[in-house]
Motif scaffolding. Structure first.
Motif, PDB file in Angstrom:
ATOM      1  N   ILE A   3       2.840  -1.731  13.700  1.00  0.00           N
ATOM      2  CA  ILE A   3       2.796  -3.185  13.715  1.00  0.00           C
ATOM      3  C   ILE A   3       1.603  -3.583  12.865  1.00  0.00           C
ATOM      4  N   VAL A   4       1.875  -4.270  11.777  1.00  0.00           N
ATOM      5  CA  VAL A   4       0.829  -4.656  10.835  1.00  0.00           C
ATOM      6  C   VAL A   4       0.455  -6.105  11.092  1.00  0.00           C
ATOM      7  N   LYS A   5      -0.797  -6.303  11.446  1.00  0.00           N
ATOM      8  CA  LYS A   5      -1.284  -7.650  11.732  1.00  0.00           C
ATOM      9  C   LYS A   5      -2.269  -8.140  10.682  1.00  0.00           C
ATOM     10  N   ASP A   6      -2.685  -7.259   9.776  1.00  0.00           N
ATOM     11  CA  ASP A   6      -3.636  -7.668   8.746  1.00  0.00           C
ATOM     12  C   ASP A   6      -3.526  -6.730   7.539  1.00  0.00           C
ATOM     13  N   THR A   7      -4.227  -7.110   6.473  1.00  0.00           N
ATOM     14  CA  THR A   7      -4.128  -6.337   5.234  1.00  0.00           C
ATOM     15  C   THR A   7      -4.778  -4.960   5.346  1.00  0.00           C
ATOM     16  N   LYS A   8      -5.804  -4.837   6.182  1.00  0.00           N
ATOM     17  CA  LYS A   8      -6.442  -3.525   6.372  1.00  0.00           C
ATOM     18  C   LYS A   8      -5.462  -2.522   6.988  1.00  0.00           C
ATOM     19  N   THR A   9      -4.698  -2.975   7.974  1.00  0.00           N
ATOM     20  CA  THR A   9      -3.727  -2.096   8.617  1.00  0.00           C
ATOM     21  C   THR A   9      -2.632  -1.693   7.628  1.00  0.00           C
ATOM     22  N   LEU A  10      -2.139  -2.661   6.860  1.00  0.00           N
ATOM     23  CA  LEU A  10      -1.116  -2.356   5.854  1.00  0.00           C
ATOM     24  C   LEU A  10      -1.646  -1.357   4.844  1.00  0.00           C
ATOM     25  N   ASP A  37      -6.041   0.118  -9.994  1.00  0.00           N
ATOM     26  CA  ASP A  37      -6.887  -0.894  -9.361  1.00  0.00           C
ATOM     27  C   ASP A  37      -6.118  -1.630  -8.267  1.00  0.00           C
ATOM     28  N   LEU A  38      -4.884  -2.046  -8.552  1.00  0.00           N
ATOM     29  CA  LEU A  38      -4.081  -2.742  -7.548  1.00  0.00           C
ATOM     30  C   LEU A  38      -3.808  -1.835  -6.358  1.00  0.00           C
ATOM     31  N   MET A  39      -3.455  -0.596  -6.636  1.00  0.00           N
ATOM     32  CA  MET A  39      -3.169   0.361  -5.560  1.00  0.00           C
ATOM     33  C   MET A  39      -4.405   0.540  -4.677  1.00  0.00           C
ATOM     34  N   SER A  40      -5.563   0.641  -5.294  1.00  0.00           N
ATOM     35  CA  SER A  40      -6.807   0.797  -4.554  1.00  0.00           C
ATOM     36  C   SER A  40      -7.096  -0.448  -3.720  1.00  0.00           C
ATOM     37  N   ARG A  41      -6.920  -1.634  -4.300  1.00  0.00           N
ATOM     38  CA  ARG A  41      -7.160  -2.873  -3.556  1.00  0.00           C
ATOM     39  C   ARG A  41      -6.205  -2.986  -2.372  1.00  0.00           C
ATOM     40  N   LEU A  42      -4.948  -2.595  -2.563  1.00  0.00           N
ATOM     41  CA  LEU A  42      -3.976  -2.623  -1.468  1.00  0.00           C
ATOM     42  C   LEU A  42      -4.397  -1.674  -0.355  1.00  0.00           C
ATOM     43  N   GLU A  43      -4.742  -0.443  -0.709  1.00  0.00           N
ATOM     44  CA  GLU A  43      -5.144   0.545   0.293  1.00  0.00           C
ATOM     45  C   GLU A  43      -6.430   0.150   1.019  1.00  0.00           C
ATOM     46  N   SER A  47      -6.931  -8.842   0.373  1.00  0.00           N
ATOM     47  CA  SER A  47      -5.847  -9.795   0.615  1.00  0.00           C
ATOM     48  C   SER A  47      -5.328 -10.469  -0.653  1.00  0.00           C
ATOM     49  N   SER A  48      -5.868 -10.107  -1.799  1.00  0.00           N
ATOM     50  CA  SER A  48      -5.467 -10.775  -3.040  1.00  0.00           C
ATOM     51  C   SER A  48      -4.314 -10.077  -3.772  1.00  0.00           C
ATOM     52  N   VAL A  49      -3.668  -9.117  -3.152  1.00  0.00           N
ATOM     53  CA  VAL A  49      -2.553  -8.425  -3.785  1.00  0.00           C
ATOM     54  C   VAL A  49      -1.275  -9.236  -3.573  1.00  0.00           C
ATOM     55  N   ARG A  50      -0.559  -9.503  -4.658  1.00  0.00           N
ATOM     56  CA  ARG A  50       0.667 -10.308  -4.570  1.00  0.00           C
ATOM     57  C   ARG A  50       1.739  -9.577  -3.761  1.00  0.00           C
TER      58      ARG A  50
END
Length: 88
Positions: A3-10, A37-43, A47-50
Motif C-alpha cells: 500500500i503506497v501512501k507517499d512517494t518515498k514508499t513508491l 536522474d529520473l530513475m534516481s529521483r523516483l527511487e 515528488s517531482s516525477v511525472r
C-alpha cells in the motif's frame, strides 16, 4: 502487495524490485526509456516525477498501479493476513 501512501514508499518498491531482479539503475532507466536522474529521483521519493514517467518505469519492471478505496485495500490485506504498511 504494497500500500503506497507517499512517494518515498513508491520509490522503495521500485528500488527493491530493481535490486531483487539484479538490474543496475542505469540499465533499468535505459530499459524504461527514462534518464538515470529520473530513475534516481523516483527511487529516492522525489515528488517531482511525472506520473506518465512513473507508469513507464513500473511497466518496465513488471509492476502495476492499482487504485482502490482504502477500505478495499484494508480488506484485501486482512484476507491475506497482512497488516497495512505503516505511514513513513
Amino acid at each position: 502487495m504494497n500500500i503506497v501512501k507517499d512517494t518515498k514508499t513508491l520509490g522503495g518498491v521500485v528500488r527493491q524490485t530493481r535490486k531483487t531482479n539484479g538490474i543496475r539503475i542505469d540499465d533499468a532507466a535505459s530499459f524504461a526509456g527514462v534518464s538515470v536522474d529520473l530513475m534516481s529521483r523516483l527511487e529516492n521519493g522525489t515528488s517531482s516525477v511525472r506520473l506518465d514517467k512513473v507508469l513507464q518505469v513500473l511497466e518496465s519492471l513488471g509492476l502495476a498501479l492499482v487504485v482502490m478505496t482504502k477500505d478495499e485495500a484494508l480488506d484485501l490485506n486482512e484476507q491475506k493476513g497482512q497488516l497495512p504498511c505503516p505511514p513513513q
